[in-house]
Design a protein around this motif. Structure first.
Motif: not given
Length: 141
Positions: A7, A36, A44, A54, A57-63
């Motif tokens: 990533y 995270h 980011d 991983r 790896k960028k955090g997603d909306e939930d994170d």
């Protein structure tokens, strides 16, 4: 899933990774642990350390929602065999620095609140070890 996914060029020999590795060794009930964090030199939020690779790896909306609101994620994995708890993570002084995701073995009928309580204790242990985000990205010793 055993090979690290490329990533980001973030180093994996960090204090954060050492903290994850040591925490997993102390807590055999954990299946997965991930931090995270937004690194001091980054913009980011990413997985800075984890038991499943991983890294970067960028955090997603939930994170990001957990980090921003403090509202935890408590959910049974689609397989029905794991339970994930994601909580806001703080440094030793109480400053919000990201999120911690802890995953436990699960079977139908398990008390879901026990997983939240376990994750909250785990988070408290981690937070005592984190003086700052800057410390998390330092090389492990």
């Amino acid at each position: 899933m055993l090979e690290p996914f490329p990533y980001s060029p973030l180093p994996t020999n960090t204090f954060a990774q050492k903290l994850v590795d040591e925490t997993l060794a102390k807590h055999p009930e954990l299946q997965i642990l991930a931090l995270h964090i937004t690194p001091p030199s980054g913009n980011d939020n990413v997985i800075l350390a984890s038991s499943i690779g991983r890294i970067g790896k960028k955090g997603d909306e939930d994170d990001l929602k957990v980090i921003k609101t403090g509202e935890p994620i408590l959910e049974v994995h689609i397989s029905g065999k794991r339970f994930e708890v994601e909580l806001q993570l703080h440094d030793r002084s109480g400053k919000t620095i990201g999120a911690v995701s802890a995953v436990y073995a699960y079977k139908l009928g398990d008390d879901k609140d026990q997983f939240r309580k376990q994750a909250e204790k785990l988070r408290a242990e981690l937070e005592k070890e984190i003086p700052s985000v800057a410390k998390l990205v330092e090389p492990a010793r």
